[in-house]
Design a protein around this motif. Structure first.
Motif, mmCIF file in Angstrom:
data_model
loop_
_atom_site.group_PDB
_atom_site.id
_atom_site.type_symbol
_atom_site.label_atom_id
_atom_site.label_comp_id
_atom_site.label_asym_id
_atom_site.label_seq_id
_atom_site.Cartn_x
_atom_site.Cartn_y
_atom_site.Cartn_z
ATOM 1 N N ALA A 74 -15.561 -40.360 -53.539
ATOM 2 C CA ALA A 74 -16.407 -40.384 -52.335
ATOM 3 C C ALA A 74 -16.053 -39.409 -51.032
ATOM 4 O O ALA A 74 -16.689 -38.801 -50.573
ATOM 5 C CB ALA A 74 -17.156 -41.820 -51.846
ATOM 6 N N LEU A 78 -16.962 -35.591 -49.850
ATOM 7 C CA LEU A 78 -17.570 -35.457 -48.765
ATOM 8 C C LEU A 78 -16.754 -34.349 -47.956
ATOM 9 O O LEU A 78 -17.320 -33.496 -47.483
ATOM 10 C CB LEU A 78 -17.747 -36.768 -47.983
ATOM 11 N N THR A 114 -21.316 -41.452 -56.467
ATOM 12 C CA THR A 114 -20.633 -41.381 -55.217
ATOM 13 C C THR A 114 -20.557 -39.731 -54.680
ATOM 14 O O THR A 114 -20.114 -39.551 -53.608
ATOM 15 C CB THR A 114 -19.265 -42.045 -55.165
ATOM 16 N N SER A 116 -20.917 -36.104 -53.062
ATOM 17 C CA SER A 116 -21.775 -35.548 -52.019
ATOM 18 C C SER A 116 -21.984 -33.890 -52.743
ATOM 19 O O SER A 116 -22.778 -33.368 -52.143
ATOM 20 C CB SER A 116 -20.964 -35.343 -50.921
ATOM 21 N N ARG A 453 -26.305 -38.085 -50.279
ATOM 22 C CA ARG A 453 -25.420 -37.602 -51.468
ATOM 23 C C ARG A 453 -26.270 -37.279 -52.666
ATOM 24 O O ARG A 453 -27.169 -38.228 -52.882
ATOM 25 C CB ARG A 453 -24.407 -38.783 -51.677
#
Length: 473
Positions: A74, A78, A114, A116, A453
């Motif tokens: 995650a 990101l 999770t 992005s 996401r």
């Protein structure tokens, strides 16, 4: 959903053109005359900006699962998103590593929850012990198979063992010998896959460690303990293995000028071998240790200015096919260690793009070469160019919009990784990714996410074609 990107300059590996870009239902639908009156549900103003194919980071260690105290998927995806990366290729050496098809599918499903950005997955070769699993990994869509050449493995967890002297012989799997490595080349070559390796000859490294008495006190000790010859010998052997098997081979995180000469000569001979560069080898040298200390500890080590210049020359002539961050994060407590005790690896997934764009702004790298090594050539190398890496009708509408004049300061505390650290903390760079589109949706503006996401797995073109054939049948 029709999205029109207007007023920008499209940049590809072959040139630049002022044009608008129409995206429909997540794909590029057409390249239109700039300033036209095409109908759209959403318009993205790219006036004064360079519009690149979405950038790809092919070399990321997210440590997920098994070492999520250091990082997780995650946070890494990101951070990638906020830098201008739209696709990330995840290295396989989590715990457990991706060494068979079942683990590949489980990891893909977990990461899609999770992510992005879109992502591909590497598989890992152990040597003889998982030879039979390698075809299944390629069939599943693994973008490449990674061999940590010369490293032992923990028998229980399959984690890399950097120093075999610290482990009992019964607790480790010895590094694969040359015969086993050759079999890996043969199996992957027969399936048309890509094999890549961390190239350091273990016996030469052991000799280097003995020469310094097993103790690292200075940066020169680090260089002497892992001499350039270790990489050179492994790359030389890999070139010959590639020659006799036809297996495509990729040298990751290349650090030495001589290794690049070997790759260049082998390519001229028709051998399917390429090299990767990383920002820390391109922008730092051994002379920088006095300033950055143990913060620049990586394996292979960052070497001299001549090696650095050779890497830039190899980017220019195509010997280096791709640039990757080799994001290898650790906790802040671990990073406080000395040169001897600190684990190797730098945080890089969020700084690779701004650093490379800064070199573009300085005139060291043409925009077309940025498009090549951060998108087009990388996508082709890893067999995802049927969806990623180019601005062309039918491909995913992944775009990175760059203001070539905007300056920013890299501040470690503002990064989006789990542990906010960077050897580039305080650097001022020019050239900033100000927005990104992922499959036609604006997902990042000014370094922050602006959408939910939505990352998903990208499989190789061969795997997708096989799936399509089964569906038709």
């Amino acid at each position: 959903m029709r999205v029109l990107v207007t007023g920008g300059t499209l940049v590809t590996a072959s040139g630049q053109v002022r044009a608008d870009l129409l995206c429909t239902d997540g794909r590029i639908a057409g390249i239109l005359e700039s300033g036209g009156a095409a109908a759209a549900d959403e318009r993205v103003d790219a006036s004064g900006l360079l519009v690149f194919p979405g950038f790809i980071d092919p070399h990321v260690h997210s440590r997920d699962p098994g070492q999520t105290a250091k990082e997780d998927f995650a946070h890494s995806t990101l951070a990638a998103l906020c830098s201008g990366v739209t696709t990330l290729l995840e290295m396989p050496n989590a715990v457990p590593p991706i060494s068979d098809r079942a683990t590949f599918e489980e990891r893909a499903a977990a990461h899609e929850r999770t992510a992005s950005v879109d992502f591909g997955l590497w598989g890992q070769a152990f040597g003889a012990s998982n030879l039979d699993d390698l075809p299944g990994l390629l069939d599943a869509g693994a973008v490449a198979i990674k061999l940590f050449w010369g490293y032992a493995l923990d028998k229980r967890t399959k984690k890399l063992v950097y120093n075999t002297g610290d482990a009992a012989p019964d607790d480790i799997i010895a590094p694969p010998d040359a015969g086993d490595v050759l079999r890996v080349f043969e199996v992957i070559g027969a399936r048309g896959g890509l094999l890549a390796a961390h190239c350091e000859d273990r016996e030469i490294v052991l000799g280097g460690e003995r020469a310094i008495g097993g103790e690292i006190r200075t940066y020169q000790d680090l260089l002497d303990g892992r001499p350039a010859l270790a990489e050179i010998a492994a790359v030389s052997r890999a070139a010959e293995f590639s020659r006799v098997t036809g297996c495509r081979f990729h040298v990751v995180h290349t650090s030495t000028a001589r290794a690049l000469e070997i790759v260049r000569a082998a390519r001229a001979d028709g051998i399917p071998i390429t090299a990767e560069a990383c920002p820390h080898y391109l922008l730092l040298s051994d002379a920088d240790h006095e300033r950055y200390g143990s913060g620049m500890k990586v394996f292979p080590p960052i070497r001299g200015a001549d090696d650095q210049e050779a890497l830039w020359a190899a980017i220019a002539d195509g010997t280096v096919a791709s640039v990757g961050s080799d994001h290898a994060p650790h906790t802040l407590e671990e990073l406080e260690g000395s040169l001897a005790t600190r684990p190797a690896g730098v945080h890089g997934v969020e700084t690779m793009v701004p650093l490379m764009l800064n070199e573009m702004a300085r005139g060291r790298l043409a925009p077309e070469r940025v498009a090549a090594v951060l998108a087009e050539q990388t996508a082709r190398l890893y067999s995802i160019d049927h969806r990623k890496g180019r601005i062309a009708p039918g491909l995913d509408a992944d775009l990175t919009l760059v203001d070539p004049h905007r300056e920013r300061r890299i501040v470690a505390g503002e990064l989006h990784t789990k542990h906010k650290a960077s050897v580039y903390d305080g650097w001022t760079v020019r050239g900033t990714a100000v927005a990104s589109l992922l499959r036609g949706e604006v997902v990042m503006r000014d370094g922050e996410p602006v959408a939910q996401r939505r990352g998903r797995l990208v499989r190789t073109s061969a795997a997708e074609a096989a799936d399509a054939a089964v569906s038709v049948a």
